[in-house]
Design an enzyme around this catalytic site. Structure first.
Site, PDB file in Angstrom:
ATOM      1  N   ASP A 108       0.748  -1.191  -0.025  1.00  0.00           N
ATOM      2  CA  ASP A 108       0.156   0.045  -0.062  1.00  0.00           C
ATOM      3  C   ASP A 108       0.903   1.288   0.056  1.00  0.00           C
ATOM      4  O   ASP A 108       1.352   1.595   1.176  1.00  0.00           O
ATOM      5  CB  ASP A 108      -1.089  -0.014   1.137  1.00  0.00           C
ATOM      6  N   ASP A 323      -1.824   6.864  -6.392  1.00  0.00           N
ATOM      7  CA  ASP A 323      -1.811   5.683  -5.485  1.00  0.00           C
ATOM      8  C   ASP A 323      -2.155   4.501  -6.038  1.00  0.00           C
ATOM      9  O   ASP A 323      -3.172   4.301  -6.650  1.00  0.00           O
ATOM     10  CB  ASP A 323      -3.136   6.086  -4.481  1.00  0.00           C
TER      11      ASP A 323
END
Length: 508
Positions: A108, A323
Site C-alpha cells: 500500500d 496511489d
C-alpha cells in the site's frame, strides 16, 4: 554502481513467483529490489463499478486520515491484480519475529504503517478468498519482540502520522478509522523483519532489521471479513513509520522505488529504473502521501475550462494523489462534470449512451481507440501524462460484437482531492524518487527487460531487447561488475550462462 536487467514472465500464463537478490560487497551504493506481480483473480469475473467505488472508499479512508506531515538486493514475490473489474490488490509474504513466521500483507503506497493481526484479536478474519493462511502475530512467542513505550519517540512520530496514538499501561497504542466505518486497534511493537541477501552464487546472507509495526488486536467492518483478507498492510508511504523510511534510515534499502503494472502482472523495484523518456514532476513536500500539482486537462489537445484553483493544494486540499492501490481514478467535483461532458460530446454521434448505477456508459460496435479521444493530464514542471481511452474507461461487458465501456473516472469522495489509481497508471513505470522529492512516469512494456540502477540519481544505462535472450519473458538479472547472483522463481530449475555471469533459477 550495480546494474540489474529484468524481464518478467507474463503471469497470466505462468505461476512465476520470483525474487532476485545480490550484494555489492565492494561499494556502498544501494542495490535494487525486484518484485513480480501475478494475477490472483479470474479474468472473466467482472463486477459493477459501484462495487469498485466501495472498495476504493475503504482505501481512501486510510489515506484521508489527519496527516501532518553493507546494502544488498532484497526480493519479494507479489501476487494480485490491478484489473478494474475485480477487487484488485497486491500482497506479498514477509517474515517477522524470532523464530521467523510468514505473514501475507497488502502492498500500500497510500499508507505508512506496517501492521499485522495479533493474538489475541477480536473479529480478525480467519480465512481468505486468496487461499492463503491467515496467521496472527504473537508477541509472547517471539524472543525479539518488545512493546513501544509511551515515552519512545516512535510513539510521538506515530501520533503525528495518524493523530491516533495514545497510551495504555505504558504501551503506545493506536486506533485507525477508515472512511467506511471499519477500523483497526492495537499497539506498536518492535521486532525483526528477516531479509535475504545473496553474496555469491553459493552463499546467501540472512539479514534481520528491527522495525516498528502495528500489532492489531481488534478489527471491524471490512477488515473483519474474509473477502480479500490478508494478514495486514505493508505501508510504503513517505512518513517515518513507512517500511521504506525505516529500512532506508538503517542503510538496508535505497530511498527510491518504482512499479510497472500490466494486464496479468508487473514489477515493483526498490531502486530507480533507467527507461527512456521518464518525465518528473515535484512531490508536494507538505503532504504525507504522494501528492502532485495537476494544473490542467486536455482532450484531443483542447484545454478544458477548469479553474486551476480546483487542483490547488492547501491545508484543506490534498491536490492530486498518485496511489497504486486505488483501482479507479477520481476527479474533484469541479473537474469531473466538465471532463465527462467533454468526453461524451466528442463521441455523441458514434455511441449509444446509457447509465449504469449513475455512471456514464457507452455502447460501441467498433474499436474504442478509434472512437474516444486522447486525454492529457498536465502537471507542474511541464510533465504530461497521456491517457488512451482504455486508461480512463472501464470495459463493463462485451457481447455479440458490442462492447459497453463505462467512465473509469469517478467523482472524488473528498472535496479538493484528485486520485489517480491503477486504471490510469497501468502500462507505465511510475518512479517514486524520495531523495529528490519527485515522481515520474514513462509508458512501458512491463514484460520487457529494464535496467534498474542502485543509485537513484543515475540516469545512464542500456536497455536490452528481450528477444535477444533465449526464453524471452523470463526473469533475468545481470550485474555489470561480475557479481554472481541467484534468481529464484517457481516454475523450473534452469542454469545458463549469460555474458559470463551465472544465474540460477530455483523453485521458491
Amino acid at each position: 554502481m550495480s546494474i540489474v536487467y529484468i524481464t518478467l514472465r507474463n503471469a497470466v500464463t505462468s505461476t512465476l513467483l520470483g525474487a532476485i537478490m545480490f550484494l555489492h560487497v565492494a561499494s556502498g551504493f544501494p542495490a535494487t529490489l525486484t518484485l513480480t506481480l501475478e494475477r490472483a483473480f479470474p479474468m472473466n469475473h467482472r463486477i459493477e463499478l459501484s462495487q469498485l467505488r466501495d472498495r476504493d472508499s475503504f482505501r481512501h479512508g486510510r489515506m484521508f486520515q489527519k496527516d501532518n506531515s553493507p546494502r544488498g538486493v532484497i526480493g519479494f514475490g507479489l501476487k494480485g491484480s490491478y484489473d478494474p473489474h475485480v477487487a484488485g490488490l497486491y500482497f506479498t509474504k514477509i517474515k517477522l519475529g524470532s523464530p521467523p513466521k510468514d505473514y501475507y500483507v497488502q502492498i500500500d503506497t497510500g499508507s505508512d504503517v506496517l501492521w499485522v493481526g495479533c493474538k489475541p484479536c477480536i473479529d480478525c478474519p480467519t480465512s481468505s478468498k486468496f487461499n492463503i493462511p491467515i496467521t496472527l502475530y504473537d508477541p509472547s512467542s517471539s524472543s525479539t519482540s518488545s512493546p513501544i513505550s509511551c515515552s519512545n519517540k516512535i510513539c510521538s512520530l506515530a501520533g503525528q502520522t495518524y493523530n491516533s496514538s495514545s497510551c495504555s499501561h505504558n504501551q503506545c497504542t493506536y486506533t485507525i478509522y477508515y472512511g467506511d466505518g471499519s477500523a483497526t486497534l492495537g499497539h506498536y511493537v518492535s521486532d525483526l523483519i528477516h531479509l535475504e541477501i545473496f553474496l555469491t552464487d553459493t552463499k546467501s546472507l540472512n539479514v534481520s532489521a528491527s522495525v516498528v509495526f502495528g500489532c492489531s488486536t481488534m478489527e471491524t467492518g471490512i477488515l473483519a471479513t474474509s473477502d480479500g483478507a490478508v494478514d495486514g498492510v505493508l505501508g510504503l508511504g513517505r512518513q517515518g513509520l513507512s517500511v521504506i523510511s525505516q529500512l532506508s534510515s538503517q542503510g538496508i534499502a535505497p530511498n527510491s522505488f518504482a512499479h510497472c503494472l500490466a494486464d496479468g502482472g508487473g514489477i515493483l523495484v526498490i531502486g530507480q529504473p533507467t527507461v527512456p523518456h521518464i518525465i518528473f514532476t515535484p512531490l508536494v513536500k507538505s503532504q504525507g502521501y504522494y501528492s502532485t500539482h495537476l494544473h490542467s486537462i486536455l482532450i484531443n489537445g483542447k484545454k478544458l475550462s477548469i479553474d486551476p484553483s480546483v487542483f490547488a493544494i492547501n491545508n484543506d486540499k490534498a491536490g492530486t494523489i498518485i496511489d497504486s492501490g486505488t483501482t479507479l481514478a477520481y476527479l474533484t467535483e469541479e473537474a469531473y462534470t466538465p471532463f465527462v461532458d467533454a468526453i461524451t460530446k466528442s463521441v455523441s454521434l458514434s455511441v449509444q449512451q446509457r447509465t449504469s448505477n449513475g455512471n456514464p456508459c457507452y455502447s460501441i460496435t467498433s474499436s474504442v481507440s478509434n472512437i474516444f479521444p486522447i486525454v492529457s493530464l498536465n502537471f507542474v514542471g511541464g510533465a504530461s501524462m497521456h491517457l488512451r481511452p482504455q486508461d480512463y474507461l472501464s470495459l463493463q461487458s462485451s457481447k455479440s460484437g458490442a462492447e459497453v465501456w463505462c467512465m473509469g473516472f469517478q467523482m472524488s469522495p473528498e472535496k479538493g482531492i484528485t486520485i489517480l489509481g491503477d486504471l490510469v497508471l497501468k502500462n507505465k513505470f511510475i518512479v517514486y524518487d524520495l531523495d529528490a522529492q519527485q515522481i515520474g512516469w514513462a509508458d512501458y512494456d512491463c514484460f520487457s527487460i529494464v535496467e534498474v540502477s542502485s543509485n537513484s540519481s543515475s540516469s545512464s544505462g542500456e536497455v536490452v531487447n528481450p528477444n535477444q535472450i533465449s526464453g524471452g519473458r523470463s526473469l533475468w538479472i545481470r550485474s555489470h561488475q561480475q557479481i554472481p547472483v541467484i534468481v529464484i522463481a517457481s516454475i523450473a530449475q534452469l542454469t545458463m550462462m549469460f555474458l559470463g555471469f551465472q544465474a540460477i533459477h530455483m523453485s521458491l
